[in-house]
Design an enzyme around this catalytic site. Sequence first.
Site, PDB file in Angstrom:
ATOM      1  N   SER A  31       0.867  -1.249   0.205  1.00  0.00           N
ATOM      2  CA  SER A  31       0.001  -0.008  -0.082  1.00  0.00           C
ATOM      3  C   SER A  31       0.915   1.553   0.016  1.00  0.00           C
ATOM      4  CB  SER A  31      -1.034  -0.280   1.228  1.00  0.00           C
ATOM      5  OG  SER A  31      -0.362   0.226   2.344  1.00  0.00           O
ATOM      6  N   LEU A  35      11.754  -6.176   4.857  1.00  0.00           N
ATOM      7  CA  LEU A  35      12.138  -6.533   6.296  1.00  0.00           C
ATOM      8  C   LEU A  35      13.597  -6.890   6.608  1.00  0.00           C
ATOM      9  CD1 LEU A  35       9.179  -8.569   7.537  1.00  0.00           C
ATOM     10  CD2 LEU A  35       9.560  -6.291   8.144  1.00  0.00           C
ATOM     11  N   LEU A  86      17.893  -6.401   6.464  1.00  0.00           N
ATOM     12  CA  LEU A  86      18.920  -5.471   6.476  1.00  0.00           C
ATOM     13  C   LEU A  86      19.438  -5.212   5.287  1.00  0.00           C
ATOM     14  CD1 LEU A  86      20.812  -5.937   9.961  1.00  0.00           C
ATOM     15  CD2 LEU A  86      19.363  -4.261   9.346  1.00  0.00           C
ATOM     16  N   ASN A 146      13.427   4.559   4.985  1.00  0.00           N
ATOM     17  CA  ASN A 146      12.320   3.610   5.292  1.00  0.00           C
ATOM     18  C   ASN A 146      11.222   4.105   6.223  1.00  0.00           C
ATOM     19  OD1 ASN A 146      11.447   0.842   6.020  1.00  0.00           O
ATOM     20  ND2 ASN A 146      12.113   1.078   8.146  1.00  0.00           N
ATOM     21  N   HIS A 206       8.444   3.330   9.083  1.00  0.00           N
ATOM     22  CA  HIS A 206       8.064   2.554  10.296  1.00  0.00           C
ATOM     23  C   HIS A 206       6.931   3.019  11.108  1.00  0.00           C
ATOM     24  CE1 HIS A 206       9.321  -0.164  13.398  1.00  0.00           C
ATOM     25  NE2 HIS A 206       9.018   0.652  14.301  1.00  0.00           N
ATOM     26  N   ASP A 240      15.959   0.439  12.234  1.00  0.00           N
ATOM     27  CA  ASP A 240      15.461   1.425  12.609  1.00  0.00           C
ATOM     28  C   ASP A 240      16.044   2.482  13.423  1.00  0.00           C
ATOM     29  OD1 ASP A 240      12.946   0.199  11.465  1.00  0.00           O
ATOM     30  OD2 ASP A 240      12.770  -0.873  13.427  1.00  0.00           O
TER      31      ASP A 240
HETATM   32  C1  GRF Z   1       3.979  -0.673   6.726  1.00  0.00           C
HETATM   33  O1  GRF Z   1       3.063  -0.564   7.909  1.00  0.00           O
HETATM   34  C2  GRF Z   1       5.388   0.011   7.079  1.00  0.00           C
HETATM   35  O2  GRF Z   1       5.233   1.129   8.095  1.00  0.00           O
HETATM   36  C3  GRF Z   1       5.995  -1.281   7.504  1.00  0.00           C
HETATM   37  O3  GRF Z   1       5.826  -2.307   6.638  1.00  0.00           O
HETATM   38  C4  GRF Z   1       4.208  -1.996   6.243  1.00  0.00           C
HETATM   39  C5  GRF Z   1       4.139  -2.274   4.942  1.00  0.00           C
HETATM   40  O4  GRF Z   1       2.777  -2.153   4.449  1.00  0.00           O
HETATM   41  N1  GRF Z   1       7.505  -0.840   7.093  1.00  0.00           N
HETATM   42  P1  GRF Z   1       2.541  -1.984   2.796  1.00  0.00           P
HETATM   43  O5  GRF Z   1       3.112  -3.308   2.387  1.00  0.00           O
HETATM   44  O6  GRF Z   1       3.172  -0.706   2.459  1.00  0.00           O
HETATM   45  O7  GRF Z   1       0.917  -1.919   2.879  1.00  0.00           O
END
Ligand code: GRF
Length: 186
Positions: A9, A80, A82, A97, A99, A140
């Site tokens: 998304s 996810l 590194l 990134n 978070h 992070d």
């Molecule tokens: C999001 O919540 C983002 O903050 C985290 O991973 C999720 C990815 O969601 N790093 P999407 O695939 O972009 O919907």
Amino acid sequence: MIGGRGRGSNLMSLVQEFENDPDIRATLVIAPSEGAPALEWARSQGLATAVISPKPTESYAERLASILGEVNWICLAGYLNLLPAEIIRAFPNRILNIHPALLPKFGGKGMYGLHVHEAVIAAGETRSGCSVHFVTEAYDEGEILAQTSCPVLPNDSPATLAARVLRLEHRLYPEALRIAIERSQS
Ligand code: GRF
């Protein structure tokens, strides 16, 4: 770069935000495995895609470096793993990134997806939100570039909080990318 099971998304909101922008263009979507649903969407938008498995790590950095040839900025969106140190060094302050919490709290290894929101609720926080930060070799920990917050409601479940934060993410990430680009040019 999206996650293996990525909804994508944030990818979609970034691509759509810059669709008509003369200066910023999404060109390439990288996933760690073929299973990412967002890959199909990316292909349907005419974006180049690549599937590069993070294992084995030695060839991972080389394969990433070769495919990232013409790219100027990397946005991690649900990715996810590194990134290899070589890639981080090759893109100084050009990897972002997002978070789903107010870093520096609730970040680090294992803090992803609903785990983050569970931890926020368990800690009794009254506000949460999302952060866009520069990517370093630790999870992070890079400099925070932009943040926005929302309330944590008394009856929130991790899923309801995640949905509220995700709506913020879709606004914050494009804005933060513009800020980072402007900063790099000043
Ligand atoms: C999001 O919540 C983002 O903050 C985290 O991973 C999720 C990815 O969601 N790093 P999407 O695939 O972009 O919907």
